[in-house]
Design an enzyme around this catalytic site. Sequence first.
Site, PDB file in Angstrom:
ATOM      1  N   ASP A 122      -0.317  -3.402  -2.143  1.00  0.00           N
ATOM      2  CA  ASP A 122      -1.222  -3.434  -3.292  1.00  0.00           C
ATOM      3  C   ASP A 122      -0.962  -4.663  -4.168  1.00  0.00           C
ATOM      4  OD1 ASP A 122      -3.196  -2.568  -5.002  1.00  0.00           O
ATOM      5  OD2 ASP A 122      -1.866  -1.262  -6.140  1.00  0.00           O
TER       6      ASP A 122
ATOM      7  N   GLY B 126      -5.616  -8.706  -4.964  1.00  0.00           N
ATOM      8  CA  GLY B 126      -6.685  -9.161  -5.837  1.00  0.00           C
ATOM      9  C   GLY B 126      -6.184  -9.578  -7.205  1.00  0.00           C
ATOM     10  N   ARG B 127      -5.273  -8.789  -7.775  1.00  0.00           N
ATOM     11  CA  ARG B 127      -4.726  -9.127  -9.088  1.00  0.00           C
ATOM     12  C   ARG B 127      -3.927 -10.417  -9.045  1.00  0.00           C
ATOM     13  NH1 ARG B 127      -1.489  -4.022 -10.451  1.00  0.00           N
ATOM     14  NH2 ARG B 127      -1.912  -3.472  -8.270  1.00  0.00           N
TER      15      ARG B 127
ATOM     16  N   HIS C 224      -5.642 -11.958  -0.513  1.00  0.00           N
ATOM     17  CA  HIS C 224      -5.501 -11.282   0.779  1.00  0.00           C
ATOM     18  C   HIS C 224      -4.924 -12.232   1.833  1.00  0.00           C
ATOM     19  CE1 HIS C 224      -7.522  -7.761  -0.722  1.00  0.00           C
ATOM     20  NE2 HIS C 224      -8.593  -8.455  -1.057  1.00  0.00           N
TER      21      HIS C 224
ATOM     22  N   SER D 121      -8.443   0.688   3.166  1.00  0.00           N
ATOM     23  CA  SER D 121      -8.664   2.129   3.082  1.00  0.00           C
ATOM     24  C   SER D 121     -10.135   2.470   3.256  1.00  0.00           C
ATOM     25  CB  SER D 121      -8.172   2.663   1.730  1.00  0.00           C
ATOM     26  OG  SER D 121      -9.072   2.294   0.700  1.00  0.00           O
TER      27      SER D 121
ATOM     28  N   TRP E 204     -14.367   0.360   1.183  1.00  0.00           N
ATOM     29  CA  TRP E 204     -15.755  -0.002   1.499  1.00  0.00           C
ATOM     30  C   TRP E 204     -16.616  -0.062   0.243  1.00  0.00           C
ATOM     31  CZ3 TRP E 204     -16.842  -2.120   5.950  1.00  0.00           C
ATOM     32  CH2 TRP E 204     -16.120  -1.784   7.093  1.00  0.00           C
TER      33      TRP E 204
ATOM     34  N   LEU F  99       9.206  -3.763  18.185  1.00  0.00           N
ATOM     35  CA  LEU F  99       8.673  -3.096  17.000  1.00  0.00           C
ATOM     36  C   LEU F  99       7.302  -2.507  17.302  1.00  0.00           C
ATOM     37  CD1 LEU F  99       8.695  -2.548  13.863  1.00  0.00           C
ATOM     38  CD2 LEU F  99       7.575  -4.780  13.621  1.00  0.00           C
TER      39      LEU F  99
ATOM     40  N   ARG G   9       1.388   5.879  -6.997  1.00  0.00           N
ATOM     41  CA  ARG G   9       0.619   6.915  -6.307  1.00  0.00           C
ATOM     42  C   ARG G   9       0.511   6.505  -4.835  1.00  0.00           C
ATOM     43  NH1 ARG G   9      -2.882   4.355  -9.900  1.00  0.00           N
ATOM     44  NH2 ARG G   9      -4.354   2.906  -8.934  1.00  0.00           N
ATOM     45  N   ILE G  10       0.132   7.456  -3.980  1.00  0.00           N
ATOM     46  CA  ILE G  10       0.079   7.149  -2.547  1.00  0.00           C
ATOM     47  C   ILE G  10      -1.336   6.911  -2.054  1.00  0.00           C
ATOM     48  CG2 ILE G  10       2.243   8.323  -2.051  1.00  0.00           C
ATOM     49  CD1 ILE G  10       0.663  10.680  -1.013  1.00  0.00           C
ATOM     50  N   SER G  11      -2.335   7.092  -2.919  1.00  0.00           N
ATOM     51  CA  SER G  11      -3.711   6.675  -2.632  1.00  0.00           C
ATOM     52  C   SER G  11      -4.243   7.136  -1.277  1.00  0.00           C
ATOM     53  CB  SER G  11      -3.833   5.154  -2.761  1.00  0.00           C
ATOM     54  OG  SER G  11      -3.612   4.751  -4.093  1.00  0.00           O
TER      55      SER G  11
END
Length: 237
Positions: free
Chosen positions: A20, A23-24, A37, A65, A69, A131, A187-189
């Site tokens: 997360d 964008g910020r 991004h 996520s 969209w 991995l 939060r886990i969104s």
Amino acid sequence: MGTPLDSSAAALRHIAVIMDGNGRWAKQRHLPRYEGHRRGLQVARAMVRACAERHIPYLTLFAFSSENWRRPAVEINALLTLFGEAATLLSEEMVNNGVRVVFIGERTRFPVKLQRTMTNMETVTAGGKTLNLTIAVSYSGRWDIVQAAAAIASNGGDFTEDNFNLHLATTDAPPVDLLIRTGNEQRISNFMLWQAAYAELYFSEKLWPDFEKTDFYSAIDDFSGRERRFGDVGKAC
């Protein structure tokens, strides 16, 4: 989905990351959001290398996520372009480093060309042993639970935890041990709701493009100092 929960197990096998703050990060620098991004992709590559260095076999990255969209079309188009470029350009790198890549989520919502690119990346990296990298795109935890339940119902199967695990999108991965979220949000969104039921949570104030290997290692060290009880009383009691 992996081995049963064991309160004595201290090994870190599966890290999931909510990346997360892209964008910020861009907004703070007066840049288009897609530049955040793009920078975030480079950080993701560094985290893949960090997992390999620490011999952590499973890494899941929340890249896009189901709710994303709703974002402006210009940002979505830029993200889809970046996904396609990354999957094409990084396939050889993943093969050379023994990384097996799997995409999970509602893949049919993406353009057909991008779907084919994802499938090709999965195919060429299928032999990776270093991995297991899962990339969640157009994914939500609720969607995953609903589609698993629907699959069991259509097959006439039993609704047991073991059977449910087999029908989740992450069927090949063990439960999440450590869930990291950057961006100063706690939060886990709607991410891996079933798989992270007993995950240790680690929140970083840093925006994802500023998240470094040292931050990643700090999260791992923090995890190592926690006592995972899985409902038991624990040693301190």
